[in-house]
Design a protein around this motif. Sequence first.
Motif, mmCIF file in Angstrom:
data_model
loop_
_atom_site.group_PDB
_atom_site.id
_atom_site.type_symbol
_atom_site.label_atom_id
_atom_site.label_comp_id
_atom_site.label_asym_id
_atom_site.label_seq_id
_atom_site.Cartn_x
_atom_site.Cartn_y
_atom_site.Cartn_z
ATOM 1 N N SER A 99 49.697 -135.057 -79.975
ATOM 2 C CA SER A 99 50.937 -135.134 -80.741
ATOM 3 C C SER A 99 50.787 -134.442 -82.091
ATOM 4 C CB SER A 99 51.343 -136.594 -80.967
ATOM 5 O OG SER A 99 50.368 -137.276 -81.751
ATOM 6 N N ALA A 108 53.105 -134.503 -85.738
ATOM 7 C CA ALA A 108 54.251 -135.088 -86.438
ATOM 8 C C ALA A 108 54.348 -134.492 -87.835
ATOM 9 C CB ALA A 108 54.120 -136.599 -86.520
ATOM 10 N N ARG A 127 56.314 -135.157 -91.264
ATOM 11 C CA ARG A 127 57.081 -136.222 -91.915
ATOM 12 C C ARG A 127 57.498 -137.304 -90.918
ATOM 13 N NH1 ARG A 127 60.350 -132.402 -92.745
ATOM 14 N NH2 ARG A 127 59.911 -130.805 -94.265
ATOM 15 N N GLY A 128 56.644 -137.582 -89.975
ATOM 16 C CA GLY A 128 56.919 -138.619 -88.992
ATOM 17 C C GLY A 128 57.732 -138.165 -87.795
ATOM 18 N N GLN A 129 58.218 -136.932 -87.804
ATOM 19 C CA GLN A 129 59.018 -136.410 -86.696
ATOM 20 C C GLN A 129 58.131 -135.636 -85.734
ATOM 21 O OE1 GLN A 129 62.424 -134.075 -87.795
ATOM 22 N NE2 GLN A 129 62.844 -133.403 -85.714
ATOM 23 N N ALA A 130 58.211 -135.956 -84.455
ATOM 24 C CA ALA A 130 57.415 -135.276 -83.436
ATOM 25 C C ALA A 130 57.897 -133.837 -83.287
ATOM 26 C CB ALA A 130 57.513 -136.012 -82.110
ATOM 27 N N ILE A 131 56.968 -132.878 -83.385
ATOM 28 C CA ILE A 131 57.351 -131.468 -83.250
ATOM 29 C C ILE A 131 56.556 -130.743 -82.172
ATOM 30 C CG2 ILE A 131 58.091 -131.324 -85.663
ATOM 31 C CD1 ILE A 131 55.481 -129.744 -86.230
ATOM 32 N N LEU A 172 62.454 -126.862 -89.788
ATOM 33 C CA LEU A 172 62.028 -128.163 -90.286
ATOM 34 C C LEU A 172 61.082 -128.048 -91.479
ATOM 35 C CD1 LEU A 172 61.465 -130.050 -86.900
ATOM 36 C CD2 LEU A 172 63.293 -130.458 -88.569
#
Length: 242
Positions: free
Chosen positions: A60, A62, A64-68, A79
């Motif tokens: 994984s 992430a 800023r906490g967002q999965a990319i 982003l």
Amino acid sequence: MSGLLEVESLTRRFGGLVAVDGLSFSVGAGEIMGLLGPNGSGKTTVLNLLSGALRPDLGSIALRGQAIAGMPAHRIARLGVARTFQIVRPLASFTCHDNVLTGLAFGKRRAWGTQARADADTLLDRVGLARARDALPGALTYIDQKRLELARALALQPDLLLLDEWLAGLNPTELEQGIALIQSLRGQGITILLVEHVMDAIRSLCDRCLVMNTGRLIASGLPGEVLAHPEVVRAYLGDDDA
């Protein structure tokens, strides 16, 4: 220091070759992190995975906490992730100014028209290329081509900037200028992950370093500690010199 980028168990295979093997690390906001290792250790593959040029097989990423992980490159760029390449890739038939304009059109805060033209001039001045505004990339010196590559990346308004051997091939004076330029970017709130072989730059710039060998993380920590680590010395110089 808050976490901007979190990478967990990142893996990428090319047939039977495991180019990145279960890599985990984090980069804090405002940090300059060095990603080191001998040729073929997987460093550029990591940047390709982070920027969306490649999809991971496992793991994984992430921001800023967002999965990319697995997102297309243009979405990751919007982003807030931008990168440079080992081999500069300007739009050869565009002026320096127009090269930067293309980045502004597709960045996190897309800009057009009069404002974009002014922003492009500001970015060229920021990297020391104001004098070459109307020049074609082929007329630039090597360091100025690298400056243009950096200006195009900055046009995306990144929070995280990935530099792939941006300082390679510079003479001592150019290297000093390049280090100062990278330091100024941190001062403006940009987090940087840089792949680099120039150890003077690593010692001058990096808060922390990661070292890879054959796709795996073999050391992490402060630059001085990492560069003296026996496994790192062995990876670069071989067993006889470790």
